[in-house]
Enzyme design. Structure first.
Site, PDB file in Angstrom:
ATOM      1  CD  GLN A  26      -2.761  -1.158   2.481  1.00  0.00           C
ATOM      2  OE1 GLN A  26      -2.344  -1.707   3.486  1.00  0.00           O
ATOM      3  NE2 GLN A  26      -3.940  -0.565   2.446  1.00  0.00           N
ATOM      4  NE  ARG A  83       1.061  -4.067  11.996  1.00  0.00           N
ATOM      5  CZ  ARG A  83      -0.031  -4.329  11.275  1.00  0.00           C
ATOM      6  NH1 ARG A  83      -0.996  -3.455  11.179  1.00  0.00           N
ATOM      7  NH2 ARG A  83      -0.152  -5.487  10.664  1.00  0.00           N
ATOM      8  CG  HIS A 128      -0.231  -5.744   5.573  1.00  0.00           C
ATOM      9  ND1 HIS A 128      -0.255  -5.069   6.768  1.00  0.00           N
ATOM     10  CD2 HIS A 128      -1.422  -5.448   4.967  1.00  0.00           C
ATOM     11  CE1 HIS A 128      -1.389  -4.378   6.875  1.00  0.00           C
ATOM     12  NE2 HIS A 128      -2.112  -4.599   5.789  1.00  0.00           N
ATOM     13  CG  ASN A 173      -2.416  -7.052   8.438  1.00  0.00           C
ATOM     14  OD1 ASN A 173      -2.524  -6.433   9.499  1.00  0.00           O
ATOM     15  ND2 ASN A 173      -3.261  -6.880   7.432  1.00  0.00           N
ATOM     16  CD  GLU A 174      -6.960  -6.780   8.799  1.00  0.00           C
ATOM     17  OE1 GLU A 174      -7.280  -6.871   7.605  1.00  0.00           O
ATOM     18  OE2 GLU A 174      -7.288  -5.829   9.517  1.00  0.00           O
ATOM     19  CG  ASN A 314      -5.159  -4.824  12.217  1.00  0.00           C
ATOM     20  OD1 ASN A 314      -4.303  -4.493  13.047  1.00  0.00           O
ATOM     21  ND2 ASN A 314      -4.865  -5.184  10.988  1.00  0.00           N
ATOM     22  CE1 TYR A 316      -8.659  -1.453  10.718  1.00  0.00           C
ATOM     23  CE2 TYR A 316      -9.027   0.863  10.230  1.00  0.00           C
ATOM     24  CZ  TYR A 316      -8.208  -0.253  10.200  1.00  0.00           C
ATOM     25  OH  TYR A 316      -6.963  -0.162   9.655  1.00  0.00           O
ATOM     26  CD  GLU A 389      -4.150  -2.291   9.937  1.00  0.00           C
ATOM     27  OE1 GLU A 389      -5.301  -2.106   9.484  1.00  0.00           O
ATOM     28  OE2 GLU A 389      -3.305  -3.013   9.382  1.00  0.00           O
ATOM     29  CD1 TRP A 438      -5.459   2.487   7.466  1.00  0.00           C
ATOM     30  CD2 TRP A 438      -3.662   1.202   7.870  1.00  0.00           C
ATOM     31  NE1 TRP A 438      -4.953   2.094   6.263  1.00  0.00           N
ATOM     32  CE2 TRP A 438      -3.867   1.312   6.485  1.00  0.00           C
ATOM     33  CE3 TRP A 438      -2.580   0.451   8.366  1.00  0.00           C
ATOM     34  CZ2 TRP A 438      -3.003   0.677   5.569  1.00  0.00           C
ATOM     35  CZ3 TRP A 438      -1.748  -0.171   7.450  1.00  0.00           C
ATOM     36  CH2 TRP A 438      -1.968  -0.063   6.073  1.00  0.00           C
ATOM     37  CD  GLU A 445      -8.408   0.671   2.465  1.00  0.00           C
ATOM     38  OE1 GLU A 445      -7.303   0.964   2.952  1.00  0.00           O
ATOM     39  OE2 GLU A 445      -9.137  -0.203   2.931  1.00  0.00           O
ATOM     40  CD1 TRP A 446      -6.225  -3.121   1.612  1.00  0.00           C
ATOM     41  CD2 TRP A 446      -4.751  -4.072   0.213  1.00  0.00           C
ATOM     42  NE1 TRP A 446      -5.078  -3.381   2.319  1.00  0.00           N
ATOM     43  CE2 TRP A 446      -4.163  -3.949   1.488  1.00  0.00           C
ATOM     44  CE3 TRP A 446      -3.997  -4.633  -0.836  1.00  0.00           C
ATOM     45  CZ2 TRP A 446      -2.849  -4.377   1.749  1.00  0.00           C
ATOM     46  CZ3 TRP A 446      -2.694  -5.062  -0.580  1.00  0.00           C
ATOM     47  CH2 TRP A 446      -2.140  -4.933   0.696  1.00  0.00           C
ATOM     48  CG  PHE A 454      -8.070   4.418   6.072  1.00  0.00           C
ATOM     49  CD1 PHE A 454      -8.596   4.215   7.345  1.00  0.00           C
ATOM     50  CD2 PHE A 454      -8.709   3.808   4.996  1.00  0.00           C
ATOM     51  CE1 PHE A 454      -9.729   3.423   7.538  1.00  0.00           C
ATOM     52  CE2 PHE A 454      -9.844   3.010   5.179  1.00  0.00           C
ATOM     53  CZ  PHE A 454     -10.350   2.821   6.452  1.00  0.00           C
TER      54      PHE A 454
HETATM   55  C1  PNW Z   1      -7.255  -3.472   7.194  1.00  0.00           C
HETATM   56  N1  PNW Z   1     -13.436  -4.954   8.504  1.00  0.00           N
HETATM   57  O1  PNW Z   1      -8.251  -4.176   6.504  1.00  0.00           O
HETATM   58  C2  PNW Z   1      -5.918  -3.749   6.533  1.00  0.00           C
HETATM   59  O2  PNW Z   1      -5.015  -4.388   7.411  1.00  0.00           O
HETATM   60  C3  PNW Z   1      -5.257  -2.536   5.947  1.00  0.00           C
HETATM   61  O3  PNW Z   1      -4.292  -2.930   5.001  1.00  0.00           O
HETATM   62  C4  PNW Z   1      -6.311  -1.630   5.359  1.00  0.00           C
HETATM   63  O4  PNW Z   1      -5.776  -0.586   4.604  1.00  0.00           O
HETATM   64  C5  PNW Z   1      -7.114  -1.098   6.522  1.00  0.00           C
HETATM   65  O5  PNW Z   1      -7.598  -2.140   7.347  1.00  0.00           O
HETATM   66  C6  PNW Z   1      -8.258  -0.192   6.117  1.00  0.00           C
HETATM   67  O6  PNW Z   1      -9.198  -0.909   5.361  1.00  0.00           O
HETATM   68  C7  PNW Z   1      -9.535  -4.314   7.034  1.00  0.00           C
HETATM   69  O7  PNW Z   1     -14.269  -5.589   7.828  1.00  0.00           O
HETATM   70  C8  PNW Z   1     -10.385  -5.242   6.434  1.00  0.00           C
HETATM   71  O8  PNW Z   1     -13.733  -4.516   9.649  1.00  0.00           O
HETATM   72  C9  PNW Z   1     -11.650  -5.476   6.924  1.00  0.00           C
HETATM   73  C10 PNW Z   1     -12.123  -4.749   8.008  1.00  0.00           C
HETATM   74  C11 PNW Z   1     -11.301  -3.813   8.609  1.00  0.00           C
HETATM   75  C12 PNW Z   1     -10.016  -3.587   8.111  1.00  0.00           C
END
Ligand code: PNW
Length: 500
Positions: A26, A83, A128, A173-174, A314, A316, A389, A438, A445-446, A454
């Site tokens: 990214q 990180r 990642h 990562n995730e 992580n 959110y 994150e 983050w 952003e993928w 972000f």
């Molecule tokens: C993360 N959800 O992805 C990733 O680790 C980062 O690379 C990405 O840029 C960032 O969050 C923001 O999207 C996520 O469904 C994927 O809650 C899914 C979720 C949250 C974060």
């Protein structure tokens, strides 16, 4: 208020890590420079139709060339940790089927040294989402158990070259997000899915996610075990894993909905953490999946209790969960096998649990931070945790001016309220040792490409110029305030001890 705050000791311990997060694909760009091999995301993002704005990470935010400037931004904010992730294909362009790329090693050495020079701890992720394309082509990526040897080899190279200066390692990562999106819905590489799960039909969405996850869990254990046996004594660092952690709130207090929320957690996060920390898959996964769930061998199980020094979280967002296994839902009853794979998120009186944002999965519910941290503390015997994150995304469309972007009041409110909720969990005894927002910069952003921002710093994608947003200035103030207050706390604690 300010005075009162100052008398209040901070909930965050004195050596707490305050940082920002990033990832190689990214941020770095330089996708074919200095001997880097192609990875799965290079190939995936170049296929038409995969990325919303038809962009890719070829240049990204050019962090590969601008890491010095970026570490200046961090120094200015006063963060004490960064990180970032290492690009596997930059270090090993063809995985273990080729040579170590010394130019890649030199790059990360320079980055790590520049951070140390500024008193910033590197907090390093090995994977990642990105893996060398060679491995995807050979094995279908994580579907092959051979990946364990590839990952162990890669980890060994990184520990060997960087481990004298890197004390915090994250293996993955995730992996929960990578596996669900790569093998169930197919929206991430290797784009595999079947049935009603996604828009492809080249996989087996009911089985492959569990096979891929199993191989990732064993790969984590392989690297953790290697570090313990070969490096821990001399390097003294720790190795953990990062999961995406959503707080699932039962939509009602009925037993069915509570069990459904627990099931959602099993199939999302505990799926990985239970085997790694407790040595077995969650009971409700066993019940629902039966023979589909892969089995651990005796020799694996030996290494699988406390197979991680810490858990990276992580976090959110939060969702309501409603039972569909026992009760009948609008979307129909879940059959026993798919129930676990589909998140039965629900609305309460037409509403999500928190305020909606520009990001379709992001609902603002600060209390979820306290709840998820407390949940992990209770389930895993208060293992050390890091919030690896947490952040807020805003839309970037042709009409958004830089002025609007820089005045990111909503991001400040989000961070402020989530940090407050985290502080509550810490006061109640959770062993949380760091927080990474983050992200340092706006970035790729993928599958949303550059349509969502972000960052705590704005990036102009034509000139790649970085400009700090309100949130960067706020975070700087927040960190310095908490540093002052935690010094106060240690002084108070010291005088209390002296009195005793
Ligand atoms: C993360 N959800 O992805 C990733 O680790 C980062 O690379 C990405 O840029 C960032 O969050 C923001 O999207 C996520 O469904 C994927 O809650 C899914 C979720 C949250 C974060």
């Amino acid at each position: 208020v300010a005075m009162k705050e100052r008398e209040n000791p901070s909930a965050f311990p004195r050596n707490f890590l305050f940082g920002t997060a990033s990832s190689a694909y990214q941020f770095e760009g330089a996708f074919s420079s200095d001997g880097k091999g192609l990875n799965n995301w290079d190939v995936f993002s170049h296929k038409p139709g995969n990325i919303m704005d038809r962009s890719n990470g070829d240049i990204a935010v050019d962090h590969y060339h601008r890491y010095l400037e970026d570490s200046d931004l961090m120094e200015d904010m006063g963060v004490n940790s960064f990180r970032f992730s290492i690009s596997w294909a930059r270090v090993l362009p063809r995985g273990r089927f080729g040579k170590v790329n010394m130019a890649g090693i030199r790059h990360y050495n320079k980055l790590i040294d520049s951070l140390w020079h500024k008193g910033i701890q590197p907090f390093v992720t090995l994977t990642h989402y990105d893996i060398p394309q060679e491995l995807e082509d050979r094995y279908g990526a994580w579907l092959s158990p051979k990946m364990q040897d590839d990952f162990r080899y890669y980890a060994d190279v990184c520990f060997k070259y960087f481990g004298d200066r890197v004390k915090y390692w994250v293996t993955f990562n995730e992996p929960n997000v990578a596996v669900i999106r790569g093998y169930r819905s197919g929206i991430y590489p290797p784009s595999r899915c079947s049935g009603s799960f996604g828009n492809c039909s080249n996989g087996d969405s009911e089985r492959e996610p569990f096979i891929a996850a199993h191989n990732i869990i064993l790969s984590h254990i392989a690297a953790f075990d290697l570090y313990r046996a070969k490096y821990k004594k001399t390097q003294g660092g720790s190795v953990g894993i990062v999961l995406n952690a959503i707080w699932f709130e039962p939509i009602s207090s009925s037993l069915e909905d509570k069990l459904a929320a627990e099931r959602a957690q099993s199939f999302y996060m505990n799926w990985f953490l239970d085997p790694i920390i407790l040595g077995k898959y969650p009971e409700d996964m066993h019940k629902i999946l039966g023979y589909i769930l892969p089995k651990f061998l005796e020799k694996d199980l030996q290494k699988m209790k406390r197979g991680s020094d810490f858990i990276g979280i992580n976090h959110y967002t939060s969702f309501y969960i409603k039972d569909c296994l026992v009760s009948v839902c609008e979307r129909g009853p879940g059959n026993s096998r798919t129930e676990g794979l589909i998140l039965r998120t629900a609305l309460k009186d037409g509403n999500f649990i928190g305020k909606s944002t520009a990001v379709d999965w992001l609902y603002v519910y600060p209390k979820g931070m306290e709840k998820i941290v407390t949940y992990i503390k209770d389930r895993y015997n208060n293992i050390p945790m890091f919030i690896t994150e947490n952040g807020f995304g805003e839309m970037n469309n042709p009409n958004t001016t830089i002025e609007v972007s820089l005045n990111d009041v909503k991001r400040v409110q989000y961070m402020c309220s989530y940090l407050d909720a985290l502080a509550t969990a810490i006061r109640n005894g959770a062993d949380v040792r760091g927080y990474f927002t983050w992200s340092l910069l706006d970035n790729f952003e993928w599958i949303s490409g550059y349509t969502i921002r972000f960052g705590l710093h704005h990036v102009d994608y034509r000139t790649l110029k970085r400009t700090r947003k309100l949130s960067a200035m706020w975070y700087k103030q927040y960190i310095s305030d908490h540093k002052a207050r935690s010094t106060l706390m240690s002084r108070n604690t010291a005088s209390k001890l002296a009195m005793e």
